[in-house]
Design a protein around this motif. Structure first.
Motif, PDB file in Angstrom:
ATOM      1  N   SER A  29      -3.852   2.755  -0.622  1.00 34.77           N
ATOM      2  CA  SER A  29      -2.819   1.791  -1.016  1.00 34.77           C
ATOM      3  C   SER A  29      -2.943   1.449  -2.498  1.00 34.77           C
ATOM      4  N   VAL A  30      -4.160   1.255  -2.968  1.00 38.22           N
ATOM      5  CA  VAL A  30      -4.367   0.918  -4.383  1.00 38.22           C
ATOM      6  C   VAL A  30      -4.047   2.119  -5.275  1.00 38.22           C
ATOM      7  N   LEU A  31      -4.457   3.318  -4.868  1.00 45.06           N
ATOM      8  CA  LEU A  31      -4.214   4.504  -5.688  1.00 45.06           C
ATOM      9  C   LEU A  31      -2.727   4.842  -5.755  1.00 45.06           C
ATOM     10  N   VAL A  32      -2.015   4.657  -4.660  1.00 43.05           N
ATOM     11  CA  VAL A  32      -0.566   4.864  -4.683  1.00 43.05           C
ATOM     12  C   VAL A  32       0.096   3.846  -5.616  1.00 43.05           C
ATOM     13  N   ALA A  33      -0.373   2.602  -5.570  1.00 38.16           N
ATOM     14  CA  ALA A  33       0.164   1.583  -6.478  1.00 38.16           C
ATOM     15  C   ALA A  33      -0.108   1.944  -7.935  1.00 38.16           C
ATOM     16  N   ILE A  34      -1.272   2.504  -8.214  1.00 41.87           N
ATOM     17  CA  ILE A  34      -1.594   2.925  -9.583  1.00 41.87           C
ATOM     18  C   ILE A  34      -0.676   4.063 -10.022  1.00 41.87           C
ATOM     19  N   ARG A  46       6.180  13.478 -12.458  1.00 41.57           N
ATOM     20  CA  ARG A  46       5.094  13.906 -11.585  1.00 41.57           C
ATOM     21  C   ARG A  46       4.414  12.717 -10.919  1.00 41.57           C
ATOM     22  N   TYR A  47       4.362  11.573 -11.613  1.00 36.20           N
ATOM     23  CA  TYR A  47       3.761  10.392 -11.009  1.00 36.20           C
ATOM     24  C   TYR A  47       4.611   9.874  -9.851  1.00 36.20           C
ATOM     25  N   LEU A  48       5.919   9.987  -9.981  1.00 37.73           N
ATOM     26  CA  LEU A  48       6.805   9.582  -8.897  1.00 37.73           C
ATOM     27  C   LEU A  48       6.615  10.498  -7.692  1.00 37.73           C
ATOM     28  N   LYS A  49       6.517  11.801  -7.939  1.00 40.26           N
ATOM     29  CA  LYS A  49       6.303  12.746  -6.846  1.00 40.26           C
ATOM     30  C   LYS A  49       5.003  12.453  -6.110  1.00 40.26           C
ATOM     31  N   LEU A  50       3.956  12.194  -6.871  1.00 34.83           N
ATOM     32  CA  LEU A  50       2.668  11.899  -6.247  1.00 34.83           C
ATOM     33  C   LEU A  50       2.702  10.573  -5.491  1.00 34.83           C
ATOM     34  N   THR A  51       3.421   9.600  -6.019  1.00 36.03           N
ATOM     35  CA  THR A  51       3.571   8.324  -5.326  1.00 36.03           C
ATOM     36  C   THR A  51       4.235   8.525  -3.982  1.00 36.03           C
ATOM     37  N   LYS A  52       5.312   9.276  -3.962  1.00 34.58           N
ATOM     38  CA  LYS A  52       6.022   9.540  -2.717  1.00 34.58           C
ATOM     39  C   LYS A  52       5.170  10.358  -1.751  1.00 34.58           C
ATOM     40  N   PHE A  53       4.506  11.356  -2.285  1.00 33.58           N
ATOM     41  CA  PHE A  53       3.745  12.285  -1.453  1.00 33.58           C
ATOM     42  C   PHE A  53       2.575  11.593  -0.778  1.00 33.58           C
ATOM     43  N   TYR A  54       1.691  10.989  -1.586  1.00 38.63           N
ATOM     44  CA  TYR A  54       0.526  10.328  -1.004  1.00 38.63           C
ATOM     45  C   TYR A  54       0.905   9.012  -0.341  1.00 38.63           C
ATOM     46  N   GLY A  55       2.029   8.438  -0.740  1.00 35.76           N
ATOM     47  CA  GLY A  55       2.512   7.241  -0.066  1.00 35.76           C
ATOM     48  C   GLY A  55       2.875   7.511   1.379  1.00 35.76           C
ATOM     49  N   LYS A  56       3.425   8.683   1.653  1.00 35.55           N
ATOM     50  CA  LYS A  56       3.760   9.022   3.031  1.00 35.55           C
ATOM     51  C   LYS A  56       2.492   9.220   3.857  1.00 35.55           C
ATOM     52  N   LEU A  57       1.480   9.860   3.296  1.00 30.01           N
ATOM     53  CA  LEU A  57       0.209  10.008   4.009  1.00 30.01           C
ATOM     54  C   LEU A  57      -0.431   8.646   4.262  1.00 30.01           C
ATOM     55  N   PHE A  58      -0.297   7.754   3.293  1.00 27.65           N
ATOM     56  CA  PHE A  58      -0.817   6.397   3.457  1.00 27.65           C
ATOM     57  C   PHE A  58      -0.126   5.671   4.611  1.00 27.65           C
ATOM     58  N   ALA A 127       5.904  -4.339  -7.409  1.00 24.41           N
ATOM     59  CA  ALA A 127       5.128  -5.513  -6.998  1.00 24.41           C
ATOM     60  C   ALA A 127       4.882  -5.514  -5.496  1.00 24.41           C
ATOM     61  N   CYS A 128       5.792  -4.929  -4.732  1.00 25.09           N
ATOM     62  CA  CYS A 128       5.638  -4.900  -3.271  1.00 25.09           C
ATOM     63  C   CYS A 128       4.430  -4.063  -2.858  1.00 25.09           C
ATOM     64  N   ILE A 129       4.271  -2.877  -3.442  1.00 27.30           N
ATOM     65  CA  ILE A 129       3.134  -2.041  -3.058  1.00 27.30           C
ATOM     66  C   ILE A 129       1.827  -2.656  -3.548  1.00 27.30           C
ATOM     67  N   TRP A 130       1.875  -3.325  -4.708  1.00 31.76           N
ATOM     68  CA  TRP A 130       0.671  -4.003  -5.178  1.00 31.76           C
ATOM     69  C   TRP A 130       0.316  -5.183  -4.263  1.00 31.76           C
ATOM     70  N   ALA A 131       1.341  -5.906  -3.782  1.00 27.63           N
ATOM     71  CA  ALA A 131       1.072  -7.020  -2.866  1.00 27.63           C
ATOM     72  C   ALA A 131       0.463  -6.517  -1.569  1.00 27.63           C
ATOM     73  N   ALA A 132       0.980  -5.388  -1.058  1.00 29.56           N
ATOM     74  CA  ALA A 132       0.426  -4.808   0.164  1.00 29.56           C
ATOM     75  C   ALA A 132      -1.008  -4.343  -0.055  1.00 29.56           C
ATOM     76  N   ALA A 133      -1.261  -3.711  -1.207  1.00 34.29           N
ATOM     77  CA  ALA A 133      -2.611  -3.226  -1.507  1.00 34.29           C
ATOM     78  C   ALA A 133      -3.594  -4.386  -1.662  1.00 34.29           C
ATOM     79  N   ILE A 134      -3.171  -5.417  -2.371  1.00 34.44           N
ATOM     80  CA  ILE A 134      -4.037  -6.589  -2.552  1.00 34.44           C
ATOM     81  C   ILE A 134      -4.275  -7.275  -1.217  1.00 34.44           C
ATOM     82  N   GLY A 135      -3.224  -7.359  -0.395  1.00 39.73           N
ATOM     83  CA  GLY A 135      -3.382  -7.967   0.924  1.00 39.73           C
ATOM     84  C   GLY A 135      -4.393  -7.227   1.776  1.00 39.73           C
TER      85      GLY A 135
END
Length: 471
Positions: A29-34, A46-58, A127-135
């Motif tokens: 969750s934190v790495l996807v937020a980063i 490429r950062y957007l692609k990686l966000t989507k890709f690893y976000g789905k695995l997350f 901010a939503c993904i950061w809130a989820a990661a922090i939570g």
């Protein structure tokens, strides 16, 4: 075998299985937020692609973690009602706060992140993904604070009439020195798992498909994951060193059991490998590092480490007759497997960085094989770490206050516990197959095709600029 034995097996199996999902959820969750932050700041696709890709695995892993975590709550009421009654007043506050954080911050903001790609302003969406990661991260602290109270009870009193532990100082529970060091140690372990998964998937695509049009993106992901893994390993080692000293202070028997040290020694050596009797009471051969156990236990290379026999005599005089020694082979090997698997993952991460030197694309089939095993290594290290933590505390369920045998439900029969144990194990086995198949399926699919508009970091009016790609 009686109901207590089966209840312990059930708790061990379900807890370890649930914990397979926890470190990946927190770390990823934190790495996807980063990664999403990097995309918003740079506009690099490429950062957007990686966000989507690893976000789905997350998300796949997160869903499974929620399902398996629910069972944990039922176990306390079913099989450990006397324990629940004893600690209920202590655990009520931290676990209530954890539930609010987990189900509010994680679930609410994660839902907004999933469905808000083309609906929310980009900064709000980030901010939503950061809130989820922090939570997720903060909620882990309250769970660890509750567990740390079992290791080192503080801020409480025993009610002589009810026989229950009652909370007297909530701040003392939250600032328990065991919790303060267990938390960063656990979080670094989570990043170790998440970084390893990122490396494994990226290296698989690079080696199996060297002509992939997204090769540059996978190369970055492999370097990113390997760097995270190495930094996390350094954090785990640093916090683990502090944790071992605190553990020796509050639970000296656990450290003695970790080494299978029966007689007090000064200085004490750490055995990398020992061959001995099945009960661990007799040593036949050992490969030892001089002074290391004294350093791990006391911070002094000549420090005194108390042996099992002396501690057994001390506890017998303090708590009454009985055995206060955990199962030595379990504590000895779980401690070493925890360290060994973690260092093995770090070695593969270093190999990955070396294979990517000077912009190269790795082609080694051996690196591919190692990378595919890599996520399993820190997961195993995490699990063996918790096995050591909980088994090393035995025979106590709450150290110095309640024995494990006294916490089991007296009204539950062997047949009932065995039935629930069998049912949970079968369900978990099914969920394991589903989880692995989903992760492999989406990991093999590769990066998504995106054609987003270039983000402007200085633009605050994002409402009219939705992203083109959505789940």
């Amino acid at each position: 075998m009686d109901a207590l034995d089966v209840a312990r097996w059930q708790f061990g199996v379900t807890t370890v299985y649930h914990f397979l999902f926890v470190p990946l959820t927190i770390g990823l969750s934190v790495l996807v937020a980063i990664l999403q932050t990097m995309w918003l700041r740079t506009g690099n696709e490429r950062y957007l692609k990686l966000t989507k890709f690893y976000g789905k695995l997350f998300l796949i892993n997160f869903a499974m973690g929620i399902v398996t975590g629910i069972v944990q709550e039922f176990q306390f009421g079913m099989n450990w009602s006397d324990y629940s009654r004893f600690v209920g007043d202590i655990f009520g506050a931290p676990l209530a706060i954890e539930a609010l954080l987990a189900f509010f911050l994680e679930s609410t903001f994660l839902g907004l992140w999933i469905f808000g790609w083309d609906r929310l302003p980009r900064r709000v969406h980030l901010a939503c993904i950061w809130a989820a990661a922090i939570g997720s991260t903060v909620s882990a602290y309250f769970i660890l604070a509750a567990n740390s109270w079992m290791q080192n009870p503080v801020g409480y009193r025993i009610n002589p009439e009810s026989g229950r532990a009652e909370l007297t100082d909530f701040v003392a529970v939250l600032t328990n020195k065991v919790a303060l060091i267990t938390f960063p140690h656990t979080i670094f372990g989570c990043f170790l798992v998440a970084g390893s998964l990122i490396v494994a998937v990226a290296v698989w695509h690079l080696v199996r498909r060297p002509d992939n049009p997204d090769a540059d993106t996978y190369r970055f992901a492999a370097r990113f994951g390997a760097t995270v893994t190495l930094l996390a390993t350094a954090g785990v080692l640093a916090t683990g060193d502090i944790q071992s000293k605190i553990m020796t202070e509050v639970q000296p028997m656990k450290m003695a059991a970790a080494e299978g040290l029966y007689e007090t020694e000064s200085p004490a050596s750490f055995s990398v490998l020992t061959v001995g009797s099945l009960d661990g009471s007799r040593e036949l051969f050992a490969l030892k590092i001089p002074y290391l156990l004294s350093w791990l236990s006391t911070g002094d290379v000549n420090g005194e480490v108390h042996g099992i026999n002396d501690l057994q005599a001390q506890y017998t005089a303090q708590y009454g007759p009985g055995s206060y020694t955990p199962i030595i082979p379990v504590t000895y090997w779980s401690f070493r497997l925890m360290i060994g698997f973690g260092l093995a993952a770090a070695a593969i991460a270093a190999w990955t960085l070396w294979a990517h030197r000077r912009g190269r694309t790795p082609t080694s089939k051996w690196l591919l094989r190692a990378a595919l095993v890599m996520p399993v290594l820190p997961l195993a290290a995490n699990c063996f770490g918790w096995i050591f933590t909980e088994m090393g505390r035995q025979p106590w369920i709450v150290f110095g206050e309640m024995l494990t045998r006294d916490g089991v439900s007296r009204s539950v029969s062997l047949a009932e516990v065995l039935t629930s144990f069998t049912a949970f194990t079968l369900v978990y086995a099914t969920l394991a197959v589903v989880e692995v198949r989903l992760l492999v399926r989406y990991a093999r699919h590769g990066l998504p095709d995106t054609d987003p508009p270039e983000p402007d970091p200085t633009d605050h009016d994002d409402e009219d600029k939705p992203l083109a790609f959505a789940y």
